[in-house]
Design a protein around this motif. Structure first.
Motif, PDB file in Angstrom:
ATOM      1  N   ILE A 111       0.838  -1.205   0.000  1.00  0.00           N
ATOM      2  CA  ILE A 111       0.000   0.000   0.000  1.00  0.00           C
ATOM      3  C   ILE A 111       0.867   1.247   0.000  1.00  0.00           C
ATOM      4  O   ILE A 111       0.594   2.216  -0.729  1.00  0.00           O
ATOM      5  CB  ILE A 111      -0.971  -0.017   1.202  1.00  0.00           C
ATOM      6  CG1 ILE A 111      -1.950  -1.176   1.048  1.00  0.00           C
ATOM      7  CG2 ILE A 111      -1.712   1.302   1.332  1.00  0.00           C
ATOM      8  CD1 ILE A 111      -2.797  -1.455   2.263  1.00  0.00           C
ATOM      9  N   LEU A 112       1.927   1.245   0.785  1.00  0.00           N
ATOM     10  CA  LEU A 112       2.834   2.389   0.844  1.00  0.00           C
ATOM     11  C   LEU A 112       3.510   2.624  -0.502  1.00  0.00           C
ATOM     12  O   LEU A 112       3.583   3.766  -0.978  1.00  0.00           O
ATOM     13  CB  LEU A 112       3.872   2.181   1.941  1.00  0.00           C
ATOM     14  CG  LEU A 112       4.855   3.315   2.162  1.00  0.00           C
ATOM     15  CD1 LEU A 112       4.126   4.558   2.632  1.00  0.00           C
ATOM     16  CD2 LEU A 112       5.908   2.903   3.158  1.00  0.00           C
ATOM     17  N   VAL A 113       3.996   1.557  -1.145  1.00  0.00           N
ATOM     18  CA  VAL A 113       4.629   1.683  -2.460  1.00  0.00           C
ATOM     19  C   VAL A 113       3.627   2.215  -3.473  1.00  0.00           C
ATOM     20  O   VAL A 113       3.951   3.082  -4.297  1.00  0.00           O
ATOM     21  CB  VAL A 113       5.219   0.330  -2.912  1.00  0.00           C
ATOM     22  CG1 VAL A 113       5.606   0.357  -4.377  1.00  0.00           C
ATOM     23  CG2 VAL A 113       6.416  -0.041  -2.065  1.00  0.00           C
ATOM     24  N   PHE A 114       2.395   1.722  -3.428  1.00  0.00           N
ATOM     25  CA  PHE A 114       1.368   2.188  -4.349  1.00  0.00           C
ATOM     26  C   PHE A 114       1.081   3.678  -4.165  1.00  0.00           C
ATOM     27  O   PHE A 114       0.982   4.425  -5.140  1.00  0.00           O
ATOM     28  CB  PHE A 114       0.081   1.385  -4.170  1.00  0.00           C
ATOM     29  CG  PHE A 114      -1.029   1.853  -5.065  1.00  0.00           C
ATOM     30  CD1 PHE A 114      -1.060   1.488  -6.400  1.00  0.00           C
ATOM     31  CD2 PHE A 114      -2.042   2.656  -4.580  1.00  0.00           C
ATOM     32  CE1 PHE A 114      -2.074   1.921  -7.230  1.00  0.00           C
ATOM     33  CE2 PHE A 114      -3.058   3.098  -5.394  1.00  0.00           C
ATOM     34  CZ  PHE A 114      -3.086   2.729  -6.724  1.00  0.00           C
ATOM     35  N   ILE A 115       0.947   4.111  -2.927  1.00  0.00           N
ATOM     36  CA  ILE A 115       0.657   5.527  -2.653  1.00  0.00           C
ATOM     37  C   ILE A 115       1.802   6.415  -3.118  1.00  0.00           C
ATOM     38  O   ILE A 115       1.573   7.458  -3.741  1.00  0.00           O
ATOM     39  CB  ILE A 115       0.342   5.733  -1.158  1.00  0.00           C
ATOM     40  CG1 ILE A 115      -1.001   5.076  -0.816  1.00  0.00           C
ATOM     41  CG2 ILE A 115       0.329   7.214  -0.790  1.00  0.00           C
ATOM     42  CD1 ILE A 115      -1.318   5.038   0.653  1.00  0.00           C
ATOM     43  N   VAL A 116       3.034   6.009  -2.834  1.00  0.00           N
ATOM     44  CA  VAL A 116       4.195   6.796  -3.284  1.00  0.00           C
ATOM     45  C   VAL A 116       4.226   6.853  -4.810  1.00  0.00           C
ATOM     46  O   VAL A 116       4.457   7.923  -5.396  1.00  0.00           O
ATOM     47  CB  VAL A 116       5.509   6.217  -2.711  1.00  0.00           C
ATOM     48  CG1 VAL A 116       6.716   6.855  -3.376  1.00  0.00           C
ATOM     49  CG2 VAL A 116       5.559   6.410  -1.217  1.00  0.00           C
ATOM     50  N   GLY A 117       3.987   5.728  -5.463  1.00  0.00           N
ATOM     51  CA  GLY A 117       3.951   5.704  -6.922  1.00  0.00           C
ATOM     52  C   GLY A 117       2.860   6.595  -7.479  1.00  0.00           C
ATOM     53  O   GLY A 117       3.064   7.311  -8.456  1.00  0.00           O
ATOM     54  N   TYR A 118       1.692   6.562  -6.866  1.00  0.00           N
ATOM     55  CA  TYR A 118       0.572   7.389  -7.313  1.00  0.00           C
ATOM     56  C   TYR A 118       0.896   8.873  -7.171  1.00  0.00           C
ATOM     57  O   TYR A 118       0.604   9.670  -8.065  1.00  0.00           O
ATOM     58  CB  TYR A 118      -0.674   7.035  -6.496  1.00  0.00           C
ATOM     59  CG  TYR A 118      -1.957   7.507  -7.114  1.00  0.00           C
ATOM     60  CD1 TYR A 118      -2.592   6.742  -8.081  1.00  0.00           C
ATOM     61  CD2 TYR A 118      -2.538   8.712  -6.739  1.00  0.00           C
ATOM     62  CE1 TYR A 118      -3.781   7.168  -8.650  1.00  0.00           C
ATOM     63  CE2 TYR A 118      -3.719   9.144  -7.310  1.00  0.00           C
ATOM     64  CZ  TYR A 118      -4.334   8.366  -8.268  1.00  0.00           C
ATOM     65  OH  TYR A 118      -5.498   8.794  -8.835  1.00  0.00           O
ATOM     66  N   VAL A 119       1.524   9.234  -6.065  1.00  0.00           N
ATOM     67  CA  VAL A 119       1.908  10.632  -5.860  1.00  0.00           C
ATOM     68  C   VAL A 119       2.945  11.063  -6.905  1.00  0.00           C
ATOM     69  O   VAL A 119       2.864  12.161  -7.462  1.00  0.00           O
ATOM     70  CB  VAL A 119       2.439  10.850  -4.423  1.00  0.00           C
ATOM     71  CG1 VAL A 119       3.113  12.199  -4.278  1.00  0.00           C
ATOM     72  CG2 VAL A 119       1.313  10.702  -3.422  1.00  0.00           C
ATOM     73  N   LEU A 120       3.909  10.193  -7.196  1.00  0.00           N
ATOM     74  CA  LEU A 120       4.904  10.521  -8.209  1.00  0.00           C
ATOM     75  C   LEU A 120       4.270  10.670  -9.590  1.00  0.00           C
ATOM     76  O   LEU A 120       4.698  11.509 -10.382  1.00  0.00           O
ATOM     77  CB  LEU A 120       6.004   9.462  -8.236  1.00  0.00           C
ATOM     78  CG  LEU A 120       6.943   9.450  -7.034  1.00  0.00           C
ATOM     79  CD1 LEU A 120       7.899   8.265  -7.123  1.00  0.00           C
ATOM     80  CD2 LEU A 120       7.709  10.745  -6.933  1.00  0.00           C
ATOM     81  N   ILE A 121       3.251   9.873  -9.883  1.00  0.00           N
ATOM     82  CA  ILE A 121       2.553  10.006 -11.161  1.00  0.00           C
ATOM     83  C   ILE A 121       1.839  11.351 -11.242  1.00  0.00           C
ATOM     84  O   ILE A 121       1.856  12.007 -12.282  1.00  0.00           O
ATOM     85  CB  ILE A 121       1.564   8.834 -11.366  1.00  0.00           C
ATOM     86  CG1 ILE A 121       2.338   7.550 -11.634  1.00  0.00           C
ATOM     87  CG2 ILE A 121       0.598   9.122 -12.504  1.00  0.00           C
ATOM     88  CD1 ILE A 121       1.482   6.296 -11.638  1.00  0.00           C
ATOM     89  N   GLU A 133       4.111  14.480 -12.172  1.00  0.00           N
ATOM     90  CA  GLU A 133       4.941  14.248 -13.352  1.00  0.00           C
ATOM     91  C   GLU A 133       5.616  15.526 -13.848  1.00  0.00           C
ATOM     92  O   GLU A 133       6.820  15.539 -14.123  1.00  0.00           O
ATOM     93  CB  GLU A 133       4.103  13.658 -14.478  1.00  0.00           C
ATOM     94  CG  GLU A 133       4.892  13.489 -15.759  1.00  0.00           C
ATOM     95  CD  GLU A 133       4.017  13.344 -16.972  1.00  0.00           C
ATOM     96  OE1 GLU A 133       4.567  12.959 -18.010  1.00  0.00           O
ATOM     97  OE2 GLU A 133       2.817  13.610 -16.900  1.00  0.00           O
ATOM     98  N   HIS A 134       4.878  16.602 -13.977  1.00  0.00           N
ATOM     99  CA  HIS A 134       5.452  17.830 -14.533  1.00  0.00           C
ATOM    100  C   HIS A 134       6.514  18.471 -13.637  1.00  0.00           C
ATOM    101  O   HIS A 134       7.577  18.846 -14.133  1.00  0.00           O
ATOM    102  CB  HIS A 134       4.339  18.823 -14.875  1.00  0.00           C
ATOM    103  CG  HIS A 134       3.493  18.377 -16.032  1.00  0.00           C
ATOM    104  ND1 HIS A 134       3.979  18.278 -17.310  1.00  0.00           N
ATOM    105  CD2 HIS A 134       2.205  17.979 -16.081  1.00  0.00           C
ATOM    106  CE1 HIS A 134       3.028  17.846 -18.106  1.00  0.00           C
ATOM    107  NE2 HIS A 134       1.932  17.648 -17.381  1.00  0.00           N
ATOM    108  N   PRO A 135       6.270  18.602 -12.332  1.00  0.00           N
ATOM    109  CA  PRO A 135       7.309  19.223 -11.491  1.00  0.00           C
ATOM    110  C   PRO A 135       8.599  18.404 -11.380  1.00  0.00           C
ATOM    111  O   PRO A 135       9.679  18.975 -11.289  1.00  0.00           O
ATOM    112  CB  PRO A 135       6.647  19.359 -10.120  1.00  0.00           C
ATOM    113  CG  PRO A 135       5.181  19.264 -10.360  1.00  0.00           C
ATOM    114  CD  PRO A 135       5.021  18.430 -11.584  1.00  0.00           C
ATOM    115  N   ILE A 136       8.493  17.055 -11.392  1.00  0.00           N
ATOM    116  CA  ILE A 136       9.703  16.247 -11.205  1.00  0.00           C
ATOM    117  C   ILE A 136      10.316  15.797 -12.527  1.00  0.00           C
ATOM    118  O   ILE A 136      11.395  15.211 -12.536  1.00  0.00           O
ATOM    119  CB  ILE A 136       9.435  15.024 -10.306  1.00  0.00           C
ATOM    120  CG1 ILE A 136       8.412  14.092 -10.935  1.00  0.00           C
ATOM    121  CG2 ILE A 136       9.028  15.430  -8.923  1.00  0.00           C
ATOM    122  CD1 ILE A 136       8.222  12.784 -10.193  1.00  0.00           C
TER     123      ILE A 136
END
Length: 50
Positions: free
Chosen positions: A5-15, A18-21
């Motif tokens: 769940i933690l990996v999924f949430i971090v991945g979702y936030v990174l998605i 997208e533009h800032p990072i």
């Protein structure tokens, strides 16, 4: 299970960021999926059915 769940949430936030990072959504989604499946496979007692 909490780690998936933690990996999924971090991945979702990174998605969503997208533009800032300046990192591809596709690459982030693939890495997130691979990490979630890897954590799941390593955490089950009998990985053969997976």
């Amino acid at each position: 299970m909490t780690s998936i769940i933690l990996v999924f949430i971090v991945g979702y936030v990174l998605i969503t960021l997208e533009h800032p990072i300046h990192f591809s959504k596709t690459a982030t989604a693939l890495i997130t999926g691979v990490l979630c499946w890897t954590i799941y496979i390593l955490s089950v007692e009998q990985p053969e059915p997976v």
